[in-house]
Scaffold this motif. Structure first.
Motif, PDB file in Angstrom:
ATOM      1  N   UNK A   1     -22.382  23.424  -1.387  1.00 38.32           N
ATOM      2  CA  UNK A   1     -23.772  23.355  -0.917  1.00 38.32           C
ATOM      3  C   UNK A   1     -24.232  21.898  -0.967  1.00 38.32           C
ATOM      4  N   UNK A   2     -24.397  21.311   0.216  1.00 36.46           N
ATOM      5  CA  UNK A   2     -24.847  19.919   0.347  1.00 36.46           C
ATOM      6  C   UNK A   2     -23.990  18.961  -0.492  1.00 36.46           C
ATOM      7  N   UNK A   3     -22.689  18.963  -0.210  1.00 37.41           N
ATOM      8  CA  UNK A   3     -21.751  18.119  -0.955  1.00 37.41           C
ATOM      9  C   UNK A   3     -20.978  17.181  -0.015  1.00 37.41           C
TER      10      UNK A   3
ATOM     11  N   UNK B   1     -26.751  19.397   5.042  1.00 33.32           N
ATOM     12  CA  UNK B   1     -26.285  18.040   5.330  1.00 33.32           C
ATOM     13  C   UNK B   1     -25.082  18.115   6.280  1.00 33.32           C
ATOM     14  N   UNK B   2     -24.157  17.179   6.197  1.00 31.62           N
ATOM     15  CA  UNK B   2     -23.010  17.137   7.106  1.00 31.62           C
ATOM     16  C   UNK B   2     -21.818  17.940   6.589  1.00 31.62           C
ATOM     17  N   UNK B   3     -22.026  18.735   5.559  1.00 30.28           N
ATOM     18  CA  UNK B   3     -20.918  19.464   4.938  1.00 30.28           C
ATOM     19  C   UNK B   3     -20.178  20.364   5.930  1.00 30.28           C
TER      20      UNK B   3
ATOM     21  N   UNK C   1     -15.769  23.945  -8.989  1.00 35.44           N
ATOM     22  CA  UNK C   1     -16.955  23.464  -8.286  1.00 35.44           C
ATOM     23  C   UNK C   1     -16.599  22.282  -7.391  1.00 35.44           C
ATOM     24  N   UNK C   2     -17.474  22.017  -6.420  1.00 32.83           N
ATOM     25  CA  UNK C   2     -17.213  20.939  -5.471  1.00 32.83           C
ATOM     26  C   UNK C   2     -17.628  19.576  -5.986  1.00 32.83           C
ATOM     27  N   UNK C   3     -18.303  19.509  -7.128  1.00 32.61           N
ATOM     28  CA  UNK C   3     -18.827  18.230  -7.606  1.00 32.61           C
ATOM     29  C   UNK C   3     -17.798  17.380  -8.340  1.00 32.61           C
ATOM     30  N   UNK C   4     -16.570  17.916  -8.518  1.00 34.69           N
ATOM     31  CA  UNK C   4     -15.454  17.206  -9.155  1.00 34.69           C
ATOM     32  C   UNK C   4     -15.717  16.857 -10.617  1.00 34.69           C
TER      33      UNK C   4
ATOM     34  N   UNK D   1     -20.040  11.946  -9.690  1.00 39.34           N
ATOM     35  CA  UNK D   1     -20.052  10.630  -9.056  1.00 39.34           C
ATOM     36  C   UNK D   1     -20.939  10.569  -7.821  1.00 39.34           C
ATOM     37  N   UNK D   2     -21.048  11.677  -7.106  1.00 45.26           N
ATOM     38  CA  UNK D   2     -21.813  11.697  -5.855  1.00 45.26           C
ATOM     39  C   UNK D   2     -22.681  12.951  -5.801  1.00 45.26           C
ATOM     40  N   UNK D   3     -23.790  12.842  -5.081  1.00 45.13           N
ATOM     41  CA  UNK D   3     -24.670  13.982  -4.912  1.00 45.13           C
ATOM     42  C   UNK D   3     -25.463  14.277  -6.171  1.00 45.13           C
ATOM     43  N   UNK D   4     -26.196  15.381  -6.132  1.00 42.90           N
ATOM     44  CA  UNK D   4     -27.045  15.757  -7.265  1.00 42.90           C
ATOM     45  C   UNK D   4     -26.774  17.205  -7.644  1.00 42.90           C
ATOM     46  N   UNK D   5     -26.981  17.526  -8.916  1.00 42.63           N
ATOM     47  CA  UNK D   5     -26.814  18.886  -9.398  1.00 42.63           C
ATOM     48  C   UNK D   5     -27.851  19.796  -8.754  1.00 42.63           C
ATOM     49  N   UNK D   6     -27.447  21.020  -8.441  1.00 36.22           N
ATOM     50  CA  UNK D   6     -28.361  21.988  -7.824  1.00 36.22           C
ATOM     51  C   UNK D   6     -29.036  22.875  -8.864  1.00 36.22           C
ATOM     52  N   UNK D   7     -28.739  22.622 -10.155  1.00 33.26           N
ATOM     53  CA  UNK D   7     -29.228  23.512 -11.197  1.00 33.26           C
ATOM     54  C   UNK D   7     -29.852  22.717 -12.327  1.00 33.26           C
TER      55      UNK D   7
END
Length: 235
Positions: free
Chosen positions: A11-13, A46-48, A93-96, A198-204
């Protein structure tokens, strides 16, 4: 059926998608005889979506599931589990913040265990996140009567039978180890690494981690006390 499915909700990653694909591929390509990467786009704004489709065109191992609109993490995980074909299914998760290489820290516990839950012992999160997670886990264990150290850890590995046994309702992705136990499977927790995003923001945040799942925990506790167990005489 492939040997291993790696499932990740998205989601938005957009900044993490290519890095995620690279990390998963490098981790598994020489370790298992066959694999697939199942990426579930949970209505990203976003562009995901575009980046995921590009990946699927470039790599036949990648399968993409697009939701028409944002449906939440439980729905994305559920769709990924049901849409996967692996004998084993890994969740990440996609946030690595969890490392795909840690799948192979969990794998030695299969086949003696049915579900292996990651346990983040050195979390690279803010104090607020650590406290909210600690409170959330404590409340969930108290209400469900279970003893799971880190039910919210994104890193999980399960047998196909476990994935197929789930019928999830909203919010129940927080209780996958407990639900596996309710369904009669053997569960263990194993320490895994954890890294800073490293990138993006937490959704929770605090409220949707520690408190929103309160009623869900009550329901899971209620179900756990009422699970049916029986043996047929002579078997």
């Amino acid at each position: 059926m492939v040997k291993l499915s790696v499932v990740a909700p998205i989601y938005n990653e957009e900044e993490n998608i290519k890095l995620l694909h690279e990390a998963i591929t490098n981790a598994v390509k020489d370790k298992v005889e066959s694999y697939e990467i199942v990426l579930v786009n949970d209505g990203s704004k976003d562009r995901s979506a575009m980046l995921l489709d590009e990946l699927a065109e470039q790599d036949s191992k990648v399968r993409v599931i697009h939701f028409e609109k944002n449906c939440g993490q439980t729905a994305a995980i559920y769709a990924g589990l049901k849409g996967s074909t692996g004998e084993l299914v890994a969740l990440i998760d996609a946030d690595l913040q969890t490392d795909p290489r840690d799948i192979f820290k969990l794998m030695p516990y299969i086949p003696n265990m049915d579900f292996v839950n990651g346990k983040r012992v050195r979390r690279r999160d803010t104090v607020v996140k650590k406290v909210s997670s600690r409170v959330g886990n404590g409340v969930r264990n108290w209400l469900t009567g279970d003893q799971i150290y880190d039910t919210g850890c994104p890193m999980k590995l399960m047998k196909r039978e476990v994935a197929d046994s789930y019928y999830l309702y909203e919010g129940q992705h927080r209780f996958l180890p407990t639900l596996a136990k309710i369904n009669g499977f053997k569960v263990i927790e194993v320490a895994v690494s954890h890294q800073e995003r490293q990138h993006g923001v937490s959704k929770y945040g605090v409220f949707n981690r520690a408190f929103v799942g309160l009623m869900d925990a009550i329901v899971i506790g209620w179900l756990r006390k009422r699970v049916i167990r029986y043996q047929i005489k002579g078997h």
